[in-house]
Design an enzyme around this catalytic site. Sequence first.
Site, PDB file in Angstrom:
ATOM      1  CD  GLU A 174      -2.792   1.395   2.351  1.00 21.91           C
ATOM      2  OE1 GLU A 174      -2.857   0.514   3.209  1.00 21.91           O
ATOM      3  OE2 GLU A 174      -3.591   2.339   2.274  1.00 21.91           O
ATOM      4  CG  ASP A 211      -7.661  -2.329   2.065  1.00 22.12           C
ATOM      5  OD1 ASP A 211      -6.858  -2.021   2.947  1.00 22.12           O
ATOM      6  OD2 ASP A 211      -8.128  -1.501   1.238  1.00 22.12           O
ATOM      7  CB  ILE A 246      -1.339  -0.251   9.623  1.00 18.62           C
ATOM      8  CG1 ILE A 246       0.032  -0.315  10.325  1.00 18.62           C
ATOM      9  CG2 ILE A 246      -2.452  -0.042  10.647  1.00 18.62           C
ATOM     10  CD1 ILE A 246       0.322   0.884  11.227  1.00 18.62           C
ATOM     11  CG  ASP A 247      -7.073  -3.329   6.551  1.00 14.71           C
ATOM     12  OD1 ASP A 247      -7.218  -2.337   5.808  1.00 14.71           O
ATOM     13  OD2 ASP A 247      -8.001  -4.112   6.821  1.00 14.71           O
ATOM     14  CG  ASP A 290      -3.090  -2.514   4.486  1.00 15.23           C
ATOM     15  OD1 ASP A 290      -2.279  -1.739   5.043  1.00 15.23           O
ATOM     16  OD2 ASP A 290      -4.295  -2.238   4.351  1.00 15.23           O
ATOM     17  CB  THR A 328      -4.241   3.712   8.893  1.00 17.49           C
ATOM     18  OG1 THR A 328      -3.458   2.741   8.201  1.00 17.49           O
ATOM     19  CG2 THR A 328      -3.338   4.855   9.309  1.00 17.49           C
TER      20      THR A 328
HETATM   21  C1  IPD Z   1      -9.113   0.814   5.079  1.00 14.06           C
HETATM   22  C2  IPD Z   1      -9.841  -0.063   6.039  1.00 14.06           C
HETATM   23  C3  IPD Z   1     -11.288   0.373   6.138  1.00 14.06           C
HETATM   24  C4  IPD Z   1     -11.970   0.363   4.797  1.00 14.06           C
HETATM   25  C5  IPD Z   1     -11.196   1.167   3.783  1.00 14.06           C
HETATM   26  C6  IPD Z   1      -9.759   0.687   3.725  1.00 14.06           C
HETATM   27  P1  IPD Z   1      -6.520   1.246   5.576  1.00 14.06           P
HETATM   28  O1  IPD Z   1      -7.769   0.411   4.947  1.00 14.06           O
HETATM   29  O2  IPD Z   1      -9.789  -1.413   5.624  1.00 14.06           O
HETATM   30  O3  IPD Z   1     -12.012  -0.502   6.956  1.00 14.06           O
HETATM   31  O4  IPD Z   1     -13.244   0.935   4.940  1.00 14.06           O
HETATM   32  O5  IPD Z   1     -11.830   1.008   2.529  1.00 14.06           O
HETATM   33  O6  IPD Z   1      -9.040   1.457   2.775  1.00 14.06           O
HETATM   34  O7  IPD Z   1      -6.490   2.586   4.891  1.00 14.06           O
HETATM   35  O8  IPD Z   1      -6.744   1.377   7.031  1.00 14.06           O
HETATM   36  O9  IPD Z   1      -5.371   0.381   5.205  1.00 14.06           O
HETATM   37 CA    CA Z   2      -3.215   0.413   5.299  1.00 17.04          CA
END
Ligand code: IPD
Ligand code: CA
Length: 281
Positions: free
Chosen positions: A72, A222, A94-95, A92, A97
């Site tokens: 990412e 993700d 940190i999913d 990813d 963030t």
């Molecule tokens: C997000 C998270 C969030 C989702 C977003 C993602 P990130 O990823 O998974 O739950 O609603 O569409 O982009 O930005 O925290 O890696």
């Molecule tokens: Ca992320």
Amino acid sequence: MTDVWQSAMDHAVAVARKAGQVVREAVGSVQSEAVMLKSSSIDLVTQTDQKVEKLIIHSLQEKFPTHCFIGEESVAAGEACVLSDSPTWIIDPIDGTTNFVHSFPFVAICIGFSVNKQVELGVVYSCLQDEMYTARRGKGAFCNGRPLQVSQQQDIRKSIIATEFGSNRDPSTMDKVFSSLRKVVSIPVHGVRGAGSAAINMCLVASGRVEAYYETGIHVWDIAAGSVIVSEAGGVLLDVEGGPLDLMSRRVLAANNRSIADQLVKEIDAFNLQRDDEPAS
Ligand code: IPD
Ligand code: CA
């Protein structure tokens, strides 16, 4: 046949644990001035995201020097997002963030690995809960070593559905998101939830704690790791219009079974966003 990808799995689990330790040490001390923005004022990134991605990629690259990578934060820094037939790690760091920034306890390190565009293994480490979700294609899905199984529920009226608002606040997009949500809530379902992490939502489907999760706006990093965890737990992965899942399409529907998925497809107002493999305009 030799078990070719077991060492890849072992390495991915080990590096996810190491990354989780870094995230745990950083959570709770993120200064507001250290939060940077990407596509919008609610699309957050921190130095920890960048540091953890480097840690994961360096470690995997050392072990598998010929493999490709999609990460990412590397894509955010300008690298191409290309999913080829070559062995590719999809990361990813940190999913969740936004959760990380707010110390909301659902934060995952996601490492998927694909060959011929098929996800062979997935590791989702929900590091603040110390839950290590793993799956290899054809070999089952596990959380901390315990086998996972999706919910057996067939009746959507007795289901919990997970979804998210993502980071797009374009009014016409929001109209679609809210009209879908209104229809899903009004079925009526038992409840609608969102962990704030696409990967953790998928692991909640895999572990039978919610029946389904859908979202438009997610990215390949993700959902890649979570996708194999859902399918190996017995679930189904589809596009929000009911066709096959396309990892680069920004759309996902993960469900415990086809019947629940089909009932959701009827209620979701589908729309498209710029694909992950479409060059920025
Ligand atoms: C997000 C998270 C969030 C989702 C977003 C993602 P990130 O990823 O998974 O739950 O609603 O569409 O982009 O930005 O925290 O890696
Ligand atoms: Ca992320």
